[in-house]
Design a protein around this motif. Structure first.
Motif, mmCIF file in Angstrom:
data_model
loop_
_atom_site.group_PDB
_atom_site.id
_atom_site.type_symbol
_atom_site.label_atom_id
_atom_site.label_comp_id
_atom_site.label_asym_id
_atom_site.label_seq_id
_atom_site.Cartn_x
_atom_site.Cartn_y
_atom_site.Cartn_z
ATOM 1 N N LEU A 19 0.834 -1.201 0.000
ATOM 2 C CA LEU A 19 0.000 0.000 0.000
ATOM 3 C C LEU A 19 0.876 1.261 0.000
ATOM 4 C CD1 LEU A 19 -2.857 1.206 0.164
ATOM 5 C CD2 LEU A 19 -2.646 1.169 2.647
ATOM 6 N N ALA A 20 1.942 1.234 0.797
ATOM 7 C CA ALA A 20 2.854 2.379 0.829
ATOM 8 C C ALA A 20 3.446 2.634 -0.551
ATOM 9 C CB ALA A 20 3.958 2.130 1.850
ATOM 10 N N ILE A 21 3.838 1.536 -1.245
ATOM 11 C CA ILE A 21 4.441 1.691 -2.581
ATOM 12 C C ILE A 21 3.414 2.209 -3.580
ATOM 13 C CG2 ILE A 21 5.458 0.404 -4.507
ATOM 14 C CD1 ILE A 21 6.802 -1.356 -2.314
ATOM 15 N N VAL A 22 2.183 1.698 -3.477
ATOM 16 C CA VAL A 22 1.121 2.189 -4.368
ATOM 17 C C VAL A 22 0.904 3.688 -4.137
ATOM 18 C CG1 VAL A 22 -1.369 2.087 -4.807
ATOM 19 C CG2 VAL A 22 -0.049 -0.018 -4.646
ATOM 20 N N CYS A 23 0.854 4.082 -2.864
ATOM 21 C CA CYS A 23 0.648 5.508 -2.554
ATOM 22 C C CYS A 23 1.782 6.366 -3.107
ATOM 23 C CB CYS A 23 0.551 5.709 -1.043
ATOM 24 S SG CYS A 23 -0.984 5.131 -0.342
ATOM 25 N N LEU A 24 3.006 5.926 -2.914
ATOM 26 C CA LEU A 24 4.150 6.697 -3.420
ATOM 27 C C LEU A 24 4.110 6.778 -4.945
ATOM 28 C CD1 LEU A 24 6.918 5.366 -0.989
ATOM 29 C CD2 LEU A 24 5.944 7.664 -1.055
ATOM 30 N N SER A 25 3.702 5.685 -5.597
ATOM 31 C CA SER A 25 3.603 5.697 -7.070
ATOM 32 C C SER A 25 2.524 6.685 -7.514
ATOM 33 C CB SER A 25 3.255 4.302 -7.596
ATOM 34 O OG SER A 25 4.182 3.369 -7.122
ATOM 35 N N LEU A 26 1.377 6.656 -6.827
ATOM 36 C CA LEU A 26 0.296 7.595 -7.174
ATOM 37 C C LEU A 26 0.753 9.039 -6.984
ATOM 38 C CD1 LEU A 26 -2.788 5.799 -5.546
ATOM 39 C CD2 LEU A 26 -2.299 6.033 -7.983
ATOM 40 N N LEU A 27 1.512 9.280 -5.911
ATOM 41 C CA LEU A 27 2.011 10.642 -5.684
ATOM 42 C C LEU A 27 2.937 11.084 -6.803
ATOM 43 C CD1 LEU A 27 2.711 10.784 -1.822
ATOM 44 C CD2 LEU A 27 1.008 12.076 -3.117
ATOM 45 N N MET A 28 3.758 10.146 -7.287
ATOM 46 C CA MET A 28 4.658 10.496 -8.402
ATOM 47 C C MET A 28 3.854 10.883 -9.637
ATOM 48 S SD MET A 28 7.553 7.562 -7.856
ATOM 49 C CE MET A 28 8.387 7.817 -9.392
ATOM 50 N N VAL A 29 2.795 10.119 -9.930
ATOM 51 C CA VAL A 29 1.938 10.434 -11.083
ATOM 52 C C VAL A 29 1.295 11.808 -10.884
ATOM 53 C CG1 VAL A 29 -0.140 9.745 -12.349
ATOM 54 C CG2 VAL A 29 1.502 8.012 -11.601
ATOM 55 N N LEU A 30 0.817 12.055 -9.670
ATOM 56 C CA LEU A 30 0.163 13.333 -9.386
ATOM 57 C C LEU A 30 1.126 14.506 -9.551
ATOM 58 C CD1 LEU A 30 -2.017 12.385 -6.278
ATOM 59 C CD2 LEU A 30 -2.872 13.230 -8.465
ATOM 60 N N VAL A 31 2.359 14.321 -9.091
ATOM 61 C CA VAL A 31 3.353 15.403 -9.205
ATOM 62 C C VAL A 31 3.606 15.731 -10.674
ATOM 63 C CG1 VAL A 31 5.790 15.963 -8.858
ATOM 64 C CG2 VAL A 31 4.465 15.016 -6.980
ATOM 65 N N VAL A 32 3.752 14.699 -11.504
ATOM 66 C CA VAL A 32 3.997 14.930 -12.941
ATOM 67 C C VAL A 32 2.784 15.622 -13.572
ATOM 68 C CG1 VAL A 32 4.352 13.801 -15.168
ATOM 69 C CG2 VAL A 32 5.604 13.012 -13.150
ATOM 70 N N ALA A 33 1.584 15.087 -13.273
ATOM 71 C CA ALA A 33 0.366 15.665 -13.863
ATOM 72 C C ALA A 33 0.182 17.105 -13.406
ATOM 73 C CB ALA A 33 -0.842 14.825 -13.454
ATOM 74 N N CYS A 34 0.461 17.361 -12.132
ATOM 75 C CA CYS A 34 0.301 18.718 -11.585
ATOM 76 C C CYS A 34 1.279 19.676 -12.255
ATOM 77 C CB CYS A 34 0.523 18.682 -10.077
ATOM 78 S SG CYS A 34 0.297 20.270 -9.278
ATOM 79 N N THR A 35 2.500 19.217 -12.458
ATOM 80 C CA THR A 35 3.513 20.071 -13.109
ATOM 81 C C THR A 35 3.083 20.425 -14.527
ATOM 82 O OG1 THR A 35 5.187 18.934 -11.801
ATOM 83 C CG2 THR A 35 5.966 20.245 -13.654
ATOM 84 N N LEU A 36 2.598 19.413 -15.265
ATOM 85 C CA LEU A 36 2.172 19.664 -16.648
ATOM 86 C C LEU A 36 0.935 20.573 -16.691
ATOM 87 C CD1 LEU A 36 2.643 16.070 -18.141
ATOM 88 C CD2 LEU A 36 4.121 18.062 -18.471
ATOM 89 N N ALA A 37 0.043 20.385 -15.732
ATOM 90 C CA ALA A 37 -1.210 21.150 -15.738
ATOM 91 C C ALA A 37 -1.007 22.619 -15.398
ATOM 92 C CB ALA A 37 -2.191 20.533 -14.743
ATOM 93 N N GLN A 38 0.150 22.966 -14.845
ATOM 94 C CA GLN A 38 0.384 24.367 -14.495
ATOM 95 C C GLN A 38 0.377 25.275 -15.721
ATOM 96 O OE1 GLN A 38 3.691 25.043 -11.847
ATOM 97 N NE2 GLN A 38 3.134 23.305 -10.565
ATOM 98 N N VAL A 39 0.673 24.684 -16.884
ATOM 99 C CA VAL A 39 0.671 25.472 -18.127
ATOM 100 C C VAL A 39 -0.726 26.012 -18.396
ATOM 101 C CG1 VAL A 39 1.089 25.392 -20.607
ATOM 102 C CG2 VAL A 39 2.553 24.098 -19.047
ATOM 103 N N SER A 40 -1.739 25.162 -18.211
ATOM 104 C CA SER A 40 -3.100 25.595 -18.554
ATOM 105 C C SER A 40 -3.883 26.112 -17.353
ATOM 106 C CB SER A 40 -3.866 24.426 -19.183
ATOM 107 O OG SER A 40 -3.856 23.316 -18.301
ATOM 108 N N LEU A 41 -3.534 25.669 -16.154
ATOM 109 C CA LEU A 41 -4.328 26.046 -14.978
ATOM 110 C C LEU A 41 -3.650 27.063 -14.083
ATOM 111 C CD1 LEU A 41 -5.583 22.484 -13.883
ATOM 112 C CD2 LEU A 41 -6.833 24.183 -15.182
ATOM 113 N N GLY A 42 -2.364 27.289 -14.273
ATOM 114 C CA GLY A 42 -1.626 28.134 -13.338
ATOM 115 C C GLY A 42 -1.244 27.324 -12.105
ATOM 116 N N THR A 43 -0.311 27.864 -11.322
ATOM 117 C CA THR A 43 0.199 27.107 -10.174
ATOM 118 C C THR A 43 -0.893 26.788 -9.162
ATOM 119 O OG1 THR A 43 2.300 28.251 -10.456
ATOM 120 C CG2 THR A 43 1.967 27.108 -8.373
ATOM 121 N N ASN A 44 -1.653 27.811 -8.786
ATOM 122 C CA ASN A 44 -2.670 27.590 -7.758
ATOM 123 C C ASN A 44 -3.764 26.641 -8.237
ATOM 124 O OD1 ASN A 44 -1.595 29.237 -5.699
ATOM 125 N ND2 ASN A 44 -2.244 31.040 -6.838
ATOM 126 N N GLY A 45 -4.186 26.826 -9.481
ATOM 127 C CA GLY A 45 -5.240 25.967 -10.029
ATOM 128 C C GLY A 45 -4.801 24.519 -10.081
#
Lengths: 394, 221
Positions: A19-45
């Motif tokens: 479960l810990a590994i799954v959570c860490l993997s999901l966080l990695m995906v979220l970090v990448v998606a969040c970084t890419l989304a900053q282009v269209s949504l801005g940092t706060n969004g």
């Protein structure tokens, strides 16, 4: 029997390393998606959508409702924290030998908890202040308010503030302590405004400058350099009497007003304010450059702090990486303007700002204890082996 | 018992999260007048109270307190001078409003002084805007003519309008419009409760009758 096994199955899952590994993997995906989304949504969004939400929502084209498509950072972080706590309690023996590991785990759990505290309680605001000006309030960075000010009193202004989260079309909001109620006809997070042309449809506002302005909803801005122009169309009522429908917008300058029973009520839509029990006066803003160049060397604000409640009065120099920490808030030098006469201070209020430091200290201390104990065990083990080897030779 | 402990901690964590969700509410604060300065960041579009559509505020509006008995001249328009009635105070404003005059006593009556270039939309547009602020229906040119009370001052002719609402606690506005030869229009509006305005009405008229242009006299400074 089955009823007794059930909690243990749940606990097995909660305590599992998988479960810990799954959570860490999901966080990695979220970090990448969040970084890419900053282009269209801005940092706060992007941070709000991916990291500070329990679920990531997506609205397909033409759909009325949004669908949850991925766990959000808040949910993953919470599960990870629970996993750490459960695993520690279940697996780690509470002995002196394991004291270091207990501290390390406690530090990690505190680090995750600190992010929750920051997400829930941290308030980012700013204080634009010109040389010679005194300010006793901060303006929130991404939140606005509809303020209704009664300046009738000779010494003080009565300010009623409706946060933007309550400004929803159709809402009826009474101002307690006054006979006035506000009915919200429209709310736009961002709007474009221009002078009305004769061929434009009738204005929503029936009073004030809004009768001359055409308002159109606009998508929220994503650039860090620009800001939304939040706009509301509101009607003011006193009992059954209406004082008309007014346009309130951060893009309008001076407040508009109406008069009821001898009281003037000034209307303004502005960044949400938080008044402080102390004040800062900007004595001097300095913008230093390297000799012979325009390259910035240093920005600093010399402010005079006055807190009558605490009997405190002193000058403070705020400069890059040297903020003023006072009464739970941190004032950073953030920007400047108006030909170097305006200083903009970033103001952060985070009750949990010390938690990451405590967390790091706990992890460091835990590792030191753990390695010291391991070293001692190793030395004892070597001594024992040496003694056994000596006995064997003699 | 030990196996239940993690479940209890999960419940505690969820309760903590729920407690952290603070609900926004309408707030009320009382702040000293001097502390509530206008925002330092310039707005994208100007407009608002006391300002007819299309008009822009004059430049050179200094802030801070003003000595009793006069108005501080600016470089953009001829200085309008007046003599404050006894006990009145005056304060220069930094926004749209040029000055705020307060009669003696702690009542809610005040006189706003606004100066704008040109005719500032004309008498009818301004009077109807003020009527809207009071919750009164708009009027036409004929009704406006009946409402207008002319008054002569050394600064020029003043059109005076008396607006009052109906009801138990009535509001009243005495508005004076002074159009000058220099192309600027001055507005001096006294607002407050009907009874309070009536009590200060004579002093307001004395203030209007003292209006003039030129250098401040020794008595005014």
């Amino acid at each position: 029997m089955a009823a007794q096994r059930k909690p243990s199955v749940i606990l097995d899952v909660l305590c599992s390393l998988k479960l810990a590994i799954v959570c860490l993997s999901l966080l990695m995906v979220l970090v990448v998606a969040c970084t890419l989304a900053q282009v269209s949504l801005g940092t706060n969004g992007a941070v709000s959508m991916f990291m500070r939400s329990f679920l990531v929502w997506w609205k397909p084209e033409g759909w009325r409702t949004s669908l949850p498509i991925f766990p959000g950072g808040a949910l993953v972080g919470m599960v990870l924290a629970v996993n750490l706590i459960a695993a520690q309690i279940r697996r780690l023996a509470f002995t002196l030998n394991k004291a270091g590991l207990w501290l390390v785990h406690a530090g990690l759990i505190l680090l995750v908890a600190a992010e929750f505290v920051s997400a829930a309680l941290q308030v980012d605001s700013r204080m634009p202040i010109e040389e010679g000006q005194t300010r006793d309030f901060v303006e929130w960075t991404n939140n606005y308010e509809l303020s209704i000010t009664d300046p009738s009193d000779a010494n003080v202004d009565d300010i009623y503030s409706i946060p933007d989260s309550l400004l929803r079309a159709g809402a009826s909001i009474p101002l307690d302590g006054t006979p006035i109620a506000v009915r919200v006809h429209a709310w736009y997070r961002n709007a474009e405004m221009r002078r009305r042309n004769p061929n434009d449809p009738p204005a929503m506002a029936t009073q004030g400058i809004g009768t001359e302005i055409d308002v159109r909803e606009a998508p929220p801005v994503t650039s860090e350099d620009s800001r939304d122009n939040p706009t509301a169309v509101v009607e003011f009522l006193a009992g059954s009497k209406s004082y008309g429908t007014w346009l309130a917008s951060a893009g309008l300058g001076a407040p508009q007003s109406f008069i009821h029973e001898g009281h003037t009520y000034q209307i303004a839509l502005r960044p949400r304010r938080e008044y402080l029990p102390y004040s800062l006066t900007l004595k001097k803003f300095s913008h230093d450059v390297y000799a012979g160049t325009d390259i910035p060397k240093n920005f600093s604000s010399l402010v005079h702090l006055v807190d009558k409640g605490r009997g405190e009065e002193r000058d403070v120099l705020i400069f890059m990486n040297q903020p003023l920490r006072y009464a739970g808030r941190t004032f950073y030098q953030a920007s400047f303007g108006k030909n170097d006469t305006l200083s903009i201070l970033q103001v952060v209020k985070n009750p949990g700002w010390t938690l990451p430091y405590i967390s790091c200290a706990l992890v460091t201390l835990g590792l030191l204890i753990h390695f010291t104990l391991s070293l001692q065990r190793g030395q004892r083990s070597r001594q024992r082996l040496t003694q056994e080897a000596a006995k064997a030779t003699t | 018992m030990n196996e239940r402990r993690p479940l209890l901690l999960i419940c505690a964590a969820m309760a903590l999260s729920a407690a952290a969700c603070e609900r926004d509410t309408v707030t009320h604060v009382r702040v000293p007048k001097s502390a509530d300065a206008p925002p330092a960041m310039p707005p994208m579009m100007m407009g608002g109270s006391g300002m007819p559509p299309g008009a822009m505020p004059p430049a050179g509006m200094p802030g801070g307190a003003m000595p009793a008995g006069q108005v501080a001249p600016t470089t953009d328009f001829p200085p309008l001078l007046w003599t404050l009635p006894s006990g009145w105070t005056a304060k220069m404003e930094s926004g749209m409003r040029f000055a705020t005059l307060k009669p003696a006593g702690a009542g809610k009556v005040e006189v706003s002084v606004v100066v704008l270039p040109g005719t500032a939309g004309g008498d009818l547009a301004n009077v109807n805007r003020w009527r809207g602020q009071l919750g009164l229906a708009p009027i036409d040119e004929t009704q406006l003519a009946a409402l207008r009370k002319p008054m002569q001052t050394d600064a020029g002719p003043v059109a005076l309008f008396d607006l009052v609402t109906e009801g138990k606690e009535r509001s009243r506005m005495l508005a004076a419009i002074l159009t000058t030869e220099s192309g600027y229009t001055w507005f001096l509006k006294m607002t407050g409760g009907a009874d309070e305005v009536a009590a200060k009405q004579a002093e307001y008229f004395r203030l209007l009758s003292s209006l003039h242009f030129g250098k401040p006299s020794a008595g005014e400074k």
